[in-house]
Design a protein around this motif. Sequence first.
Motif, short mmCIF file in Angstrom:
data_model
loop_
_atom_site.label_atom_id
_atom_site.label_comp_id
_atom_site.label_asym_id
_atom_site.label_seq_id
_atom_site.Cartn_x
_atom_site.Cartn_y
_atom_site.Cartn_z
N LEU A 85 52.07 -8.61 32.81
CA LEU A 85 51.77 -9.94 32.29
C LEU A 85 52.93 -10.38 31.41
CD1 LEU A 85 48.42 -11.40 31.13
CD2 LEU A 85 50.42 -11.66 29.65
N THR A 88 42.54 -11.98 28.88
CA THR A 88 43.10 -11.81 30.23
C THR A 88 43.52 -10.36 30.45
OG1 THR A 88 43.85 -14.11 30.20
CG2 THR A 88 44.87 -12.65 31.83
N CYS A 91 45.09 -11.49 41.69
CA CYS A 91 46.09 -10.44 41.87
C CYS A 91 45.91 -9.77 43.24
CB CYS A 91 45.99 -9.40 40.76
SG CYS A 91 46.64 -9.96 39.17
N VAL A 106 52.08 -11.43 36.42
CA VAL A 106 51.19 -12.51 36.02
C VAL A 106 51.95 -13.31 34.98
CG1 VAL A 106 49.03 -13.13 34.86
CG2 VAL A 106 49.07 -11.23 36.49
N LEU A 157 42.14 -7.65 33.29
CA LEU A 157 43.01 -6.83 34.15
C LEU A 157 42.69 -5.36 33.99
CD1 LEU A 157 46.41 -8.70 33.59
CD2 LEU A 157 45.04 -8.71 35.69
N THR A 158 42.50 -4.94 32.73
CA THR A 158 42.19 -3.54 32.45
C THR A 158 40.88 -3.13 33.11
OG1 THR A 158 43.30 -3.75 30.31
CG2 THR A 158 41.91 -1.83 30.62
N ILE A 179 41.00 -13.58 37.61
CA ILE A 179 42.39 -13.09 37.58
C ILE A 179 42.59 -11.84 38.44
CG2 ILE A 179 42.02 -11.79 35.41
CD1 ILE A 179 45.28 -13.56 36.47
N ALA A 180 41.63 -10.92 38.44
CA ALA A 180 41.77 -9.71 39.25
C ALA A 180 41.73 -10.05 40.75
CB ALA A 180 40.67 -8.70 38.91
N LEU A 212 43.75 -2.63 36.75
CA LEU A 212 45.10 -3.12 37.03
C LEU A 212 46.07 -2.86 35.87
CD1 LEU A 212 44.14 -6.54 38.67
CD2 LEU A 212 44.80 -4.44 39.82
N ARG A 261 47.31 -2.63 31.64
CA ARG A 261 47.33 -3.56 30.50
C ARG A 261 48.76 -3.75 30.01
NH1 ARG A 261 43.10 -4.83 26.78
NH2 ARG A 261 43.96 -5.82 24.92
#
Length: 381
Positions: A37, A52, A27, A94, A56-57, A23-24, A61, A63
């Motif tokens: 998100l 997820t 992005c 997202v 991201l965290t 996912i990162a 990126l 939360r």
Amino acid sequence: MTLTANWSYPTAIRFGAGRISEIAEACAAAGITKPLLVTDKGLADLPITQNTLELLTAAGLGRAMFSDVDPNPTEKNAEEGVRMYRDGGHDGVVAFGGGSGLDLGKVIAFMAGQTRPLWDFEDIGDWWTRADADAIAPIVAVPTTAGTGSEVGRASVITNSETHEKKIIFHPKILPSVVICDPELTVGMPPAITAGTGMDAFAHCLEAYCSPHYHPMSQGIALEGMKLVKDNLLTAYEDGINLEARAHMMSAAAMGATAFQKGLGAIHALSHPIGAVHHTHHGTTNAVVMQQVLMFNRPKVRKHLARAANYLSIAGGFDGFHAFVGELNAKLNIPKNLTELGVKDPQIDQLVASALQDPSVGGNPVKMTVKNTTELLETCF
């Protein structure tokens, strides 16, 4: 066979079990450094969503999550989401979940930089050209159901909370930049949702295949999409942890939404107003009216669907195909009619008027009128 691949049609798709771990990277590929998100209330606290957010965290990126999304998302949900997006200084979305989360996430990314109201961008004529294309934020889409295919779509369905009409918001740049199709995310779907979303994918493929418009690419995709549903939906329904069946259904969902560039028809023209007014599940509603619509369109699609039935190894031509739909619905415990689905005191005239305004009408093989649409809807109760 290893069901893992990278596809670039109709957008960049990272397909395969476990690929939510990317996912990162997704992005980064979309140019997003501070994503919001967007998901629905039912998914917000589930492990797949929290995991997820952790990914991201860990990648720096943030939360941030917006989950105030109704099952049939409205313009009010969109306004609240845009407010959170702007207040948080986000630079992309997202979109995570089933059709509601994906559709609303896409609209938030679309509307965050616009100055005109949402309904100015309804899918009518060239209204989409009113948008400031450069102000549309990038989108990474992560489906958690296998039905709508909204992750590969250039439109979102949003319900007008005042008129209770479903409206289609269209722009080419609503198409997500990157999609992660991870079948592991669909393993927790309850059987009823597996059934309804799976029949939504089937309806997309079926209506695209029957649409009279010319689009040979969509025609081929629709036919193979129907085969994937025929061969895998019942397995996914009965054995929810079967990853191969889940993966094939995820493919079928994306294929249905790609194929319906060729057009939809009466199934969706009916289910959109029914869902907007009576809050029924969209895919399940499609399944409930499917056999009646097949009979409605029989004069125009009999030979066409006989060829499809042959490819799908369904005996009996059109009649065999029609019977197959009924048998599949029964095995999936789909309600037998709209009454059983819970549609009480239907205002038939109002539903028919809305159906005839729906953009799906133009793709139906038989021209829909007030008279024949009223008769069709009455057979669904």
